[in-house]
Design a protein around this motif. Structure first.
Motif, PDB file in Angstrom:
ATOM      1  N   ALA B  92      14.060 -46.248  40.448  1.00  0.00           N
ATOM      2  CA  ALA B  92      13.802 -46.958  41.380  1.00  0.00           C
ATOM      3  C   ALA B  92      14.902 -48.078  41.678  1.00  0.00           C
ATOM      4  O   ALA B  92      15.143 -48.582  40.777  1.00  0.00           O
ATOM      5  N   TRP B  93      14.739 -48.447  42.996  1.00  0.00           N
ATOM      6  CA  TRP B  93      15.857 -49.503  43.423  1.00  0.00           C
ATOM      7  C   TRP B  93      15.394 -50.480  44.398  1.00  0.00           C
ATOM      8  O   TRP B  93      15.492 -51.639  44.464  1.00  0.00           O
ATOM      9  N   ASP B  94      14.598 -49.749  45.270  1.00  0.00           N
ATOM     10  CA  ASP B  94      13.775 -50.614  46.217  1.00  0.00           C
ATOM     11  C   ASP B  94      12.544 -51.174  45.856  1.00  0.00           C
ATOM     12  O   ASP B  94      12.128 -52.186  46.278  1.00  0.00           O
ATOM     13  N   LYS B  95      11.756 -50.063  45.453  1.00  0.00           N
ATOM     14  CA  LYS B  95      10.259 -50.152  45.277  1.00  0.00           C
ATOM     15  C   LYS B  95      10.004 -49.485  44.050  1.00  0.00           C
ATOM     16  O   LYS B  95      10.599 -48.339  43.897  1.00  0.00           O
ATOM     17  N   VAL B  96       8.910 -49.763  43.366  1.00  0.00           N
ATOM     18  CA  VAL B  96       8.335 -49.146  42.398  1.00  0.00           C
ATOM     19  C   VAL B  96       7.124 -48.535  42.934  1.00  0.00           C
ATOM     20  O   VAL B  96       6.108 -49.165  43.788  1.00  0.00           O
ATOM     21  N   ARG B  97       6.787 -47.175  42.635  1.00  0.00           N
ATOM     22  CA  ARG B  97       5.388 -46.553  43.172  1.00  0.00           C
ATOM     23  C   ARG B  97       4.436 -46.400  42.001  1.00  0.00           C
ATOM     24  O   ARG B  97       3.538 -45.605  42.376  1.00  0.00           O
ATOM     25  N   TYR B  98       4.574 -46.429  40.904  1.00  0.00           N
ATOM     26  CA  TYR B  98       3.601 -46.066  39.866  1.00  0.00           C
ATOM     27  C   TYR B  98       4.038 -46.811  38.436  1.00  0.00           C
ATOM     28  O   TYR B  98       5.335 -47.205  38.164  1.00  0.00           O
ATOM     29  N   VAL B  99       3.312 -47.085  37.614  1.00  0.00           N
ATOM     30  CA  VAL B  99       3.344 -47.746  36.560  1.00  0.00           C
ATOM     31  C   VAL B  99       3.978 -46.772  35.585  1.00  0.00           C
ATOM     32  O   VAL B  99       3.786 -45.651  35.392  1.00  0.00           O
ATOM     33  N   GLY B 100       5.248 -47.272  35.154  1.00  0.00           N
ATOM     34  CA  GLY B 100       6.072 -46.445  34.090  1.00  0.00           C
ATOM     35  C   GLY B 100       7.361 -45.780  34.823  1.00  0.00           C
ATOM     36  O   GLY B 100       8.129 -45.298  34.246  1.00  0.00           O
ATOM     37  N   GLU B 101       7.469 -46.191  36.115  1.00  0.00           N
ATOM     38  CA  GLU B 101       8.602 -45.626  36.750  1.00  0.00           C
ATOM     39  C   GLU B 101       9.912 -46.470  36.211  1.00  0.00           C
ATOM     40  O   GLU B 101       9.597 -47.782  36.089  1.00  0.00           O
ATOM     41  N   ALA B 102      10.835 -45.537  35.946  1.00  0.00           N
ATOM     42  CA  ALA B 102      11.941 -46.083  35.475  1.00  0.00           C
ATOM     43  C   ALA B 102      12.813 -47.162  36.511  1.00  0.00           C
ATOM     44  O   ALA B 102      12.714 -46.788  37.799  1.00  0.00           O
ATOM     45  N   VAL B 103      13.266 -48.355  35.800  1.00  0.00           N
ATOM     46  CA  VAL B 103      13.925 -49.051  36.955  1.00  0.00           C
ATOM     47  C   VAL B 103      15.411 -49.373  36.352  1.00  0.00           C
ATOM     48  O   VAL B 103      16.285 -49.821  37.188  1.00  0.00           O
ATOM     49  N   ALA B 104      15.584 -49.401  35.019  1.00  0.00           N
ATOM     50  CA  ALA B 104      16.702 -49.667  34.591  1.00  0.00           C
ATOM     51  C   ALA B 104      16.807 -48.878  33.181  1.00  0.00           C
ATOM     52  O   ALA B 104      15.833 -48.376  32.635  1.00  0.00           O
ATOM     53  N   VAL B 105      18.023 -48.816  32.619  1.00  0.00           N
ATOM     54  CA  VAL B 105      18.364 -47.961  31.447  1.00  0.00           C
ATOM     55  C   VAL B 105      19.269 -48.908  30.514  1.00  0.00           C
ATOM     56  O   VAL B 105      20.456 -49.360  31.101  1.00  0.00           O
ATOM     57  N   ARG B 183      -7.849 -36.136  36.040  1.00  0.00           N
ATOM     58  CA  ARG B 183      -6.466 -36.337  35.896  1.00  0.00           C
ATOM     59  C   ARG B 183      -6.125 -35.927  34.327  1.00  0.00           C
ATOM     60  O   ARG B 183      -6.747 -36.708  33.354  1.00  0.00           O
ATOM     61  N   VAL B 184      -5.191 -35.202  34.106  1.00  0.00           N
ATOM     62  CA  VAL B 184      -4.895 -34.787  32.723  1.00  0.00           C
ATOM     63  C   VAL B 184      -3.379 -34.386  32.371  1.00  0.00           C
ATOM     64  O   VAL B 184      -2.735 -34.529  33.592  1.00  0.00           O
ATOM     65  N   THR B 185      -3.093 -34.243  31.349  1.00  0.00           N
ATOM     66  CA  THR B 185      -1.867 -33.823  31.058  1.00  0.00           C
ATOM     67  C   THR B 185      -1.691 -32.952  29.790  1.00  0.00           C
ATOM     68  O   THR B 185      -2.310 -32.844  28.896  1.00  0.00           O
ATOM     69  N   GLY B 186      -0.415 -32.325  29.828  1.00  0.00           N
ATOM     70  CA  GLY B 186      -0.225 -31.271  28.631  1.00  0.00           C
ATOM     71  C   GLY B 186      -0.186 -31.636  27.146  1.00  0.00           C
ATOM     72  O   GLY B 186      -0.940 -30.954  26.496  1.00  0.00           O
ATOM     73  N   ILE B 187       0.310 -32.809  26.989  1.00  0.00           N
ATOM     74  CA  ILE B 187       0.594 -33.496  25.565  1.00  0.00           C
ATOM     75  C   ILE B 187       0.938 -31.945  24.838  1.00  0.00           C
ATOM     76  O   ILE B 187       0.325 -31.770  23.679  1.00  0.00           O
ATOM     77  N   PRO B 188       2.369 -31.471  24.935  1.00  0.00           N
ATOM     78  CA  PRO B 188       2.836 -30.787  23.997  1.00  0.00           C
ATOM     79  C   PRO B 188       3.136 -31.980  22.983  1.00  0.00           C
ATOM     80  O   PRO B 188       3.462 -33.176  23.048  1.00  0.00           O
ATOM     81  N   ILE B 189       3.062 -31.427  21.530  1.00  0.00           N
ATOM     82  CA  ILE B 189       2.976 -32.206  20.476  1.00  0.00           C
ATOM     83  C   ILE B 189       4.574 -32.931  20.236  1.00  0.00           C
ATOM     84  O   ILE B 189       4.964 -33.853  19.795  1.00  0.00           O
ATOM     85  N   GLU B 190       5.542 -32.122  20.853  1.00  0.00           N
ATOM     86  CA  GLU B 190       6.983 -32.643  20.849  1.00  0.00           C
ATOM     87  C   GLU B 190       6.909 -33.219  22.227  1.00  0.00           C
ATOM     88  O   GLU B 190       6.741 -32.532  23.239  1.00  0.00           O
ATOM     89  N   ASN B 191       7.429 -34.434  22.412  1.00  0.00           N
ATOM     90  CA  ASN B 191       7.479 -35.216  23.675  1.00  0.00           C
ATOM     91  C   ASN B 191       8.705 -34.352  24.147  1.00  0.00           C
ATOM     92  O   ASN B 191       9.655 -33.873  23.667  1.00  0.00           O
ATOM     93  N   CYS B 192       9.071 -34.952  25.530  1.00  0.00           N
ATOM     94  CA  CYS B 192      10.235 -34.362  26.302  1.00  0.00           C
ATOM     95  C   CYS B 192      11.319 -34.977  25.504  1.00  0.00           C
ATOM     96  O   CYS B 192      11.322 -36.061  24.844  1.00  0.00           O
ATOM     97  N   GLY B 193      12.573 -34.531  25.917  1.00  0.00           N
ATOM     98  CA  GLY B 193      13.903 -35.379  25.647  1.00  0.00           C
ATOM     99  C   GLY B 193      15.099 -34.577  26.131  1.00  0.00           C
ATOM    100  O   GLY B 193      15.006 -33.599  26.621  1.00  0.00           O
ATOM    101  N   ASN B 276       5.403 -40.403  27.506  1.00  0.00           N
ATOM    102  CA  ASN B 276       4.939 -39.076  27.727  1.00  0.00           C
ATOM    103  C   ASN B 276       3.531 -38.919  28.672  1.00  0.00           C
ATOM    104  O   ASN B 276       3.386 -38.466  29.504  1.00  0.00           O
ATOM    105  N   ILE B 277       2.840 -40.169  28.129  1.00  0.00           N
ATOM    106  CA  ILE B 277       1.405 -40.145  28.945  1.00  0.00           C
ATOM    107  C   ILE B 277       1.562 -40.596  30.152  1.00  0.00           C
ATOM    108  O   ILE B 277       1.004 -40.554  31.063  1.00  0.00           O
ATOM    109  N   LYS B 278       2.353 -41.664  30.073  1.00  0.00           N
ATOM    110  CA  LYS B 278       2.149 -42.479  31.464  1.00  0.00           C
ATOM    111  C   LYS B 278       3.352 -42.104  32.480  1.00  0.00           C
ATOM    112  O   LYS B 278       3.257 -42.320  33.745  1.00  0.00           O
TER     113      LYS B 278
END
Ligand code: FES
Ligand code: FES
Lengths: 168, 776
Positions: B92-105, B183-193, B276-278
């Motif tokens: 995100a650069w001008d606005k964030v729209r959810y908790v957990g949205e990436a703004v910097a790395v 609201r649910v989510t898949g929870i693969p035991i391996e997170n993304c990467g 992964n969850i958020k």
């Protein structure tokens, strides 16, 4: 606990331990978790990280004979101890009877949780060579598998118990 | 019974020798940590990376402000006039729209150092009003998630609203309900990467990702990075579960690729569980309000329903926010035959994590709604729930059956499937147990759930939905070397479903080749042909279908080569059981290796219409959908004091058409059912009114463990699809679709309540409240 301050600055510590019977020596930061040490420093990657907060059991290793969660232990706590990971189970091409039983009973799908299950089962069967379904459920309640629905895992544990009793 | 061949691809996994994303190492690898928004909705005034850049080990720090003009936003399209596209900048650069949205790395030599430095990135936010739910977002005066859109409704879809509803109104009885899927989510035991590495010598960017859709992900990377597909190779290595969570393009996949291109060093990001969850992908979060009209004899007259889906802050790629409203609209009528159907569905943007797919998608709402209403109806008219269902199921003679909801189903025998479930569960015995329990004052209940799942969907469905970013087809390349060894390359990769084994079995029986000369390759855009990937229970139908067609074409070729060799006509020859018999000299035959040798040697002359070598590539557009079906039956006991639920017995009767590997199918059914039970009883991502996620770890978001998961008994029947290659129907999501309804209905039956307002998961607190409905 052996005190050994060689090769360490005020920010690092020397860790000497054995993993799967091999002795290792590394200088690490005290905050490094045991699982990151085993995977990152030693490059032994069979142990998996599923949550890093002690819930899923994917990171289970055997520590001085007991199963522990290597994501909530520090590498420095393993100094002068011995650790076993899933890589210790099979000999050459020969799967360990527990691995064999998991394979034959479709006790895994994606396999990510599997190393943790295998080691927990190894510990269980060393104490209880003929567990009931309920005992299996109790003992494995700290390992999460999202793929199988567990039934095939229970079948695998029972089969493994039979194989291991035969071996003795 | 189809052979339950063991899966050889599991051997390395058992030995700890799997290569999952986090196992990929390069000596000069860089590691990253993302700085994520603590606010659900805020303006970004400034991002100060100066201090972070000076931290030990740091190589680079980038923020959305630095890169937003270099990287195109994620912007999937939907060909639908009501659709509103969103620009999702990977940071995100001008606005964030959810908790957990990436703004910097932060990029550093090591993950620990990257995380340390991330603490020093200073972001100035100015909080904005939070759109905390779909209900809020739909209000005319609601604040907007995206200022450039006319409102928060990203998509609306309707069907049958204009139909004459006299019949519906005339029905003797109406039952109503509102059904809330958490609201649910898949929870693969391996997170993304993701690991990305730019190879200067070849100009190739290699992206390893724990993805279900290597080819479609490559499309997304091309769009965002502005480079062409031939410069990118996407590899899905061993993947530790997907369940739909890994079928969307992640912002991080784009950022990591960008970093590898910029820094000319391999870069790795392994998602942690909190991320992964958020901040990967959530699913469902749907409220369906429905009304069923029926006659006193139990005949369903019609169904009216409205679904409101909270889709979070952005359209995800490739499915868009249309996924749930479209799927629910086609799923609600399930296996039932009735006259009137009307539906409206809305996808509403909120300040929450974006939505993606999760096993079952909107099909779960089918039985949740319909089976819930049918149980209410059965109580009202005093008809046994099983009888009531039987009365309304489509009949085997009705196929191809046009569902009142619109789609056409290929085949099935729903009454026989229900009978199978009743028989396997020993339904009368269950009812007797219930009477005994009630006499003892215990709360024992029976729930059933009859449903269908449209699987392996082809281009027609995605075209109808307007989903332009999904190709809808899959492909296979099959090649035989001169020694008769077979290699197959298929576009539907594995996240643990055993495709390599299933596909090898298919090839083995089609070519009569022993399994040990067959090798299957998946999950690499450089070697596998272009196709959609693994989702929508499509691997066997679509990837397997392509493979069968490839085998067929290969057989044609084998026949032509043999005919040329013997100088006879092709029509006299047939490839059976791995060989071709000479038409006249019965003792003479050619096997696969013999013919392969002829195909490769220059000594065998070939007719001009036969290419030398033995390799075929087939792209296959599967049928619009083939429909598998199942019936779930649950026997549960609710503890009178604690309201804890114990599942005492669980039966699944399933029909997924022809099968290849029985054990793999059962594994899919059991795993899926377990996830469905999780939805019924425990799993819920909840947010507070400020858009803060309250269930951010596996200690708050509870998924089924071995202790709670019941034994699931499976009874099978096979009604082959007349439409798909091989008669296959998909089964990957079936279990998850059926279980929430079966468990919910069993709990309500135990409590003897007819609840109109069902909110899953049924936690002890919610069950307590439902139970007290009876007393008031
Ligand atoms: S990674 Fe250690 S318990 Fe989950
Ligand atoms: S096999 Fe995938 S999590 Fe257990």
């Amino acid at each position: 606990m052996v005190q050994d301050t060689k090769h360490t600055s005020n920010k690092t510590r020397l860790v000497k331990l054995t993993v799967n019977g091999v002795a290792y020596e590394r200088v690490v930061e005290p905050r490094l978790t045991l699982v990151d040490f085993i995977r990152g420093e030693l490059g032994i990657t069979g142990t998996h990280v599923g949550c890093e907060h002690g819930v899923c059991g994917a990171c289970t290793v055997i520590f001085d004979g007991y199963p522990v969660r290597s994501c909530i232990m520090l590498a420095v706590q393993a100094h002068s101890h011995s650790v076993q990971t899933v890589e210790s189970m099979s000999t050459g091409d020969q799967l360990h009877p527990i691995q064999q039983a998991f394979w034959e009973n479709f006790g895994l799908q994606c396999g990510f949780c599997t190393p943790g299950f295998l080691l927990t089962v190894q510990d269980l069967l060393s104490r209880n060579p003929d567990p009931t379904d309920t005992e299996i459920r109790e003992e494995l309640s700290g390992n999460i598998c999202r793929c199988t629905g567990y039934q095939s895992i229970i079948a695998a544990v029972k089969q493994a118990a039979i194989y291991m009793r035969k071996e003795e | 019974m189809p052979t339950s061949l063991l899966c050889n691809e599991q051997i390395p996994l058992l030995r700890g020798e799997g290569r999952y994303i986090d196992d990929i190492e390069f000596s000069n690898m860089l590691h990253v940590a993302f700085v994520r928004s603590p606010y659900a909705h805020a303006t970004i005034n400034n991002v100060d990376t100066e201090i972070a850049k000076k931290q030990p080990g740091v190589v680079a720090v980038l923020s959305g402000l630095n890169i937003h003009s270099d990287i195109q936003p994620i912007r999937p399209l939907l060909d639908n006039s009501s659709f509103q596209a969103t620009n999702w900048h990977p940071m995100a650069w001008d606005k964030v729209r959810y908790v957990g949205e990436a703004v910097a790395v932060v990029v550093a030599s090591d993950r620990y150092l990257a995380e340390d430095a991330a603490e020093h990135v200073l972001v100035e936010y100015e909080p904005l009003p939070v759109i905390d739910s779909a209900a809020t977002g739909m209000l005319a005066d609601s604040a907007r998630v995206h200022d450039n859109l006319i409102n928060n409704i990203l998509l609306e879809t309707q069907s049958g609203l204009d139909k004459d509803d006299t019949a519906f109104k005339k029905g003797d009885i109406k039952v109503r309900g509102s059904f809330r899927h958490p609201r649910v989510t898949g929870i693969p035991i391996e997170n993304c990467g993701v690991v990305a590495d730019y190879r200067e010598n070849t100009g190739e960017l290699i992206v390893w990702s724990s993805t279900q859709i290597p080819h479609v992900l490559r499309d997304a990377l091309c769009d965002s990075l502005g480079i062409s597909a031939h410069q990118i190779r996407v590899i899905a290595p061993d993947v530790g579960g997907g369940f739909g969570t890994k079928m969307q393009a992640l912002p991080e996949e784009i950022i990591i690729s960008h970093l590898a291109l910029q820094l000319h060093r391999p870069v790795k990001w392994t998602q942690d569980r909190m991320e992964n969850i958020k901040a990967s992908f959530h699913a469902r979060d749907v409220l369906v309000e429905a009304e069923l009209s029926a006659n006193t004899d139990g005949t369903i007259v019609g169904l009216r329903a409205k679904a409101i889906c909270d889709v979070g802050a952005y359209n995800s790629f490739p499915l868009t926010a249309g996924l749930e409203p479209f799927t629910i609209g086609s799923a609600l009528a399930g296996p039932y035959d009735f006259k009137y159907y009307s539906y409206e569905g809305y996808a509403v943007a909120t300040n929450k994590c974006p939505m993606g797919a999760y096993r079952g998608v909107g099909f779960v709402l089918g039985p949740m709604v319909m089976e819930g209403l049918l149980d209410q109806l059965s109580q009202k008219i005093g008809m046994d729930p099983a009888l009531l269902r039987k009365k309304n199921l489509a009949q085997p003679t009705d196929f191809p059956f046009k569902s009142p909801a619109g789609p056409v189903y290929d085949s099935g025998d729903y009454p026989a499937l229900l009978d199978l479930a009743l028989e396997e569960s020993d339904y009368p015995v269950w009812r007797n147990l219930q009477i005994e329990a009630r006499n003892e004052g215990r709360l024992l209940g029976i729930g059933m759930s009859c449903f269908i799942e449209m699987t392996g969907m082809g281009r027609d469905i995605y075209r109808k939905r307007g989903m332009v970013n999904i190709p809808g087809f899959d492909a296979a390349r099959l090649q035989v070397d001169r020694h008769g060894h077979v290699e197959a390359f298929v576009s539907t990769p594995s996240q643990g479903q055993g495709q390599k084994t299933t596909f090898a079995q298919l090839i083995s029986s089609a070519l009569g080749a022993p399994l040990d000369v067959i090798k299957v390759h998946l999950g690499d855009t450089a070697t596998t042909p272009y196709g959609s990937g693994t989702f929508a229970s499509r691997s066997l139908v679509s990837g397997g279908g392509a493979l069968l067609k490839a085998a067929e074409r290969l057989q044609d070729k084998l026949v032509k080569i043999a005919a040329a060799h013997w100088k006879v006509s092709d029509s006299e020859l047939q490839y059976v059981d791995g060989r071709i018999l000479h038409p006249s000299q019965k003792s003479e035959h050619l096997n696969l290796e013999d013919i392969a040798n002829l195909a490769y040697t220059p000594f065998q002359e070939l007719p001009s219409n036969v290419e030398p070598g033995l390799s075929v590539h087939v792209s296959y557009n599967p049928p619009p959908a083939v429909s598998s079906a199942a019936v779930h039956m649950a026997l549960v006991e609710v503890d009178k004091n604690t309201y804890a639920v114990k599942i005492k017995d669980y039966v699944v009767a399933e029909d997924c058409g022809n099968k290849v590997n029985q054990a793999i199918v059962e594994g899919q059914v059991r795993g899926g059912t377990t996830q469905g039970i999780g939805i019924a009883l425990w799993e819920e991502l909840s947010y507070d009114s400020e858009g803060q996620l309250l269930t951010g770890s596996l200690m708050d978001y509870l998924i089924p463990g071995i202790y709670e998961t019941p034994v699931i008994r499976i009874a099978s029947m096979e009604t082959p699809s007349p439409w798909s290659e091989g008669g296959f129907k998909g089964v990957g999501e079936s279990g998850t679709i059926g279980a929430p309804a079966a468990v919910t209905n069993a709990i309500l039956d135990a409590l003897q309540v007819s609840a109109q307002d069902i909110q899953l998961p049924l936690t002890p607190e919610r069950i307590f409240r439902l139970h007290n409905l009876t007393d008031t």
